[in-house]
Design an enzyme around this catalytic site. Structure first.
Site, mmCIF file in Angstrom:
data_model
loop_
_atom_site.group_PDB
_atom_site.id
_atom_site.type_symbol
_atom_site.label_atom_id
_atom_site.label_comp_id
_atom_site.label_asym_id
_atom_site.label_seq_id
_atom_site.Cartn_x
_atom_site.Cartn_y
_atom_site.Cartn_z
ATOM 1 N N ASN A 1 0.903 -1.153 0.000
ATOM 2 C CA ASN A 1 0.000 0.000 0.000
ATOM 3 C C ASN A 1 0.941 1.202 0.000
ATOM 4 O O ASN A 1 1.556 1.499 1.020
ATOM 5 C CB ASN A 1 -0.862 -0.065 1.266
ATOM 6 C CG ASN A 1 -1.952 0.965 1.360
ATOM 7 O OD1 ASN A 1 -2.527 1.134 2.419
ATOM 8 N ND2 ASN A 1 -2.266 1.665 0.278
ATOM 9 N N CYS B 1 -4.697 5.867 8.385
ATOM 10 C CA CYS B 1 -4.280 4.778 7.501
ATOM 11 C C CYS B 1 -3.193 4.011 8.235
ATOM 12 O O CYS B 1 -2.123 4.551 8.506
ATOM 13 C CB CYS B 1 -3.764 5.313 6.172
ATOM 14 S SG CYS B 1 -2.947 4.055 5.161
ATOM 15 N N GLY B 2 -3.478 2.762 8.578
ATOM 16 C CA GLY B 2 -2.526 1.987 9.369
ATOM 17 C C GLY B 2 -1.225 1.707 8.656
ATOM 18 O O GLY B 2 -0.136 1.799 9.245
ATOM 19 N N ASN B 3 -1.293 1.357 7.365
ATOM 20 C CA ASN B 3 -0.065 1.105 6.614
ATOM 21 C C ASN B 3 0.757 2.384 6.477
ATOM 22 O O ASN B 3 1.986 2.369 6.575
ATOM 23 C CB ASN B 3 -0.399 0.550 5.234
ATOM 24 C CG ASN B 3 -0.995 -0.843 5.293
ATOM 25 O OD1 ASN B 3 -0.637 -1.649 6.142
ATOM 26 N ND2 ASN B 3 -1.920 -1.131 4.396
ATOM 27 N N CYS C 1 -4.920 -2.643 3.259
ATOM 28 C CA CYS C 1 -5.417 -1.494 4.017
ATOM 29 C C CYS C 1 -5.226 -1.813 5.491
ATOM 30 O O CYS C 1 -5.808 -2.778 6.001
ATOM 31 C CB CYS C 1 -6.889 -1.237 3.702
ATOM 32 S SG CYS C 1 -7.656 0.029 4.750
ATOM 33 N N THR D 1 -6.065 -0.267 8.427
ATOM 34 C CA THR D 1 -7.208 -0.215 9.334
ATOM 35 C C THR D 1 -8.210 -1.323 9.009
ATOM 36 O O THR D 1 -8.862 -1.870 9.905
ATOM 37 C CB THR D 1 -7.903 1.159 9.287
ATOM 38 O OG1 THR D 1 -8.290 1.471 7.937
ATOM 39 C CG2 THR D 1 -6.990 2.252 9.810
#
Length: 326
Positions: A13, A77-79, A228, A230
Site C-alpha cells: 500500500n 491509515c494503518g499502513n 489497508c 485499518t
C-alpha cells in the site's frame, strides 16, 4: 518549488511521504489535494495510493495527515502510519513515538522483524466504535454485528465498525471472494447511496486456519489496494468477535501485498488493535513543483533507491506460497 519526498509502502500500500516540518512549503489543503491528484497519478507521475504529510505537533512527536489519490483526506491509515512512524522515529533517533492523527494520538514503535530483513513497526489502531452514527450508516438500529442487510445482499453477513475509518466487513467463501460481488457492493456504497452517505471501506475476509486470515479491501477514495491497515485491523477484530481467533494473540493477516500481524486487546467494552508490519522505504527524490492556473507541473531532479524492496519481495513469495495451500 523544490520538494523532497520518500516513496514508501506498507504491504505494498504505497505512499509518497513529504516532511513539511523541515521546509516552509506553505501548503494549504487545496495544494495538498492538488499534489495528491497530480503526484499519485500512476500513468503520468510518480504514482501512489496517497501522500503522507508530516507536520509539527503541539501534542505529540509529530502530526501526520494523509490525502488519498483522489484528493480526499482520510482520518487514518494503518499502513501509512507505520511508514510515517518509522520516518519520525529515525529522524528523532528513537525507537518509539506518538503521532497525532485526525482523531487520536497514536503510539508507534520499532518492532522485531515480522520477516527476516524487513524494517518492522507496530502502530496502535484506535479508537474503535460500533456505533453506526460514527460511520455513518443509516439503519434503524444502533450497531450492526454479524447481521444481514437485505438491501445489499441476501447471502452475506456484515459487521460495521469505525477504527476510526468506516469499515464494512463480511466473512466469505473462496467462491465469493473470487466473484464480482465485492466490486459490485463497493462501487454501490461509494457512489451516492442511502446507507453510507460518506462512503465506506469494504473488506472481504477469508478464514484460512486458526491464527491466519486473508483480507481484501476496496478503499473509499482509492479503490482496491494491495492492503489497508485499518481494514486488516478491523477484520481481525471481527474474527475475534466470532470466536474464530483469540484476543491478545498475534494473528497473521495475509493480503495481496504480503502479510502483517494484528493483535486485538479488549478491556471491558473497549478495544484497541496493534498492527505490526513492514515500513519499507523505496526511494528518496527531489522534485520541482510549479503550481499554476493550468495545474501542477512536475520534474524529477534526482532519485536515490533504498534497495529495501528486494528483501520485501521474499516476504511476498512466502505469503504467496502459504496462500497457495488454500
Amino acid at each position: 518549488m523544490l520538494i523532497d519526498l520518500i516513496k514508501c509502502h506498507g504491504s505494498n500500500n504505497d505512499f509518497l511521504l513529504i516532511d513539511e516540518s523541515d521546509r516552509n512549503y506553505k501548503f494549504d489543503d487545496f495544494k495538498r489535494r492538488d499534489l495528491a491528484l497530480a503526484l499519485c497519478d500512476r500513468e503520468n507521475s510518480l504514482g501512489a495510493d496517497g501522500i503522507l504529510f508530516i507536520r509539527p505537533s503541539k501534542v505529540a512527536d509529530a502530526q501526520y495527515r494523509i490525502f488519498n489519490s483522489d484528493g480526499t483526506e482520510a482520518s487514518m491509515c494503518g499502513n501509512g502510519l507505520r511508514c510515517a512512524g518509522r520516518y519520525v522515529c529515525e529522524k528523532l533517533g528513537v525507537d518509539e513515538a506518538v503521532i497525532e492523527t485526525m482523531k487520536a494520538n497514536l503510539k508507534v514503535r520499532k518492532h522485531e522483524e515480522v520477516f527476516s530483513g524487513i524494517p518492522t513497526y507496530q502502530v496502535e489502531i484506535s479508537p474503535v466504535t460500533f456505533d453506526l452514527n460514527d460511520l455513518p450508516l443509516n439503519l434503524d438500529q444502533d450497531t450492526l454485528i454479524q447481521e444481514r442487510i437485505p438491501a445489499l445482499s441476501e447471502e452475506l453477513t456484515f459487521t460495521a465498525l469505525a477504527v476510526p475509518n468506516p469499515h464494512l466487513t463480511a466473512v466469505v467463501s473462496k467462491d465469493q471472494l473470487d466473484s464480482d460481488l465485492q466490486t459490485e457492493l463497493s462501487e454501490k456504497l461509494n457512489q451516492p447511496n442511502d446507507l453510507f452517505p460518506d462512503g465506506v471501506n469494504v473488506s472481504f475476509i477469508r478464514l484460512l486456519e486458526k491464527g491466519s486470515i486473508f483480507v481484501r479491501t476496496f478503499e473509499r477514495g482509492v479503490g482496491y489496494t494491495n492492503a489497508c491497515g485499518t481494514a486488516m485491523s478491523a477484520s481481525t477484530l471481527v474474527t475475534c468477535l466470532m470466536n474464530e481467533n483469540e484476543y491478545e494473540q498475534p494473528i497473521d493477516v495475509y493480503n495481496n501485498g504480503g502479510m502483517v500481524q494484528c493483535a486485538v486487546h479488549k478491556e471491558g467494552e473497549t478495544f484497541t488493535i496493534d498492527l505490526i508490519g513492514n515500513a519499507t522505504f523505496v526511494y528518496s527524490a527531489q522534485i520541482d513543483i510549479d503550481f499554476n492556473a493550468d495545474g501542477i507541473l512536475t520534474e524529477i531532479l534526482e532519485q536515490e533507491d533504498f534497495n529495501e524492496d528486494l528483501q520485501y519481495e521474499k516476504l511476498q513469495e512466502h505469503a504467496k506460497k502459504y496462500l497457495s495451500r488454500f
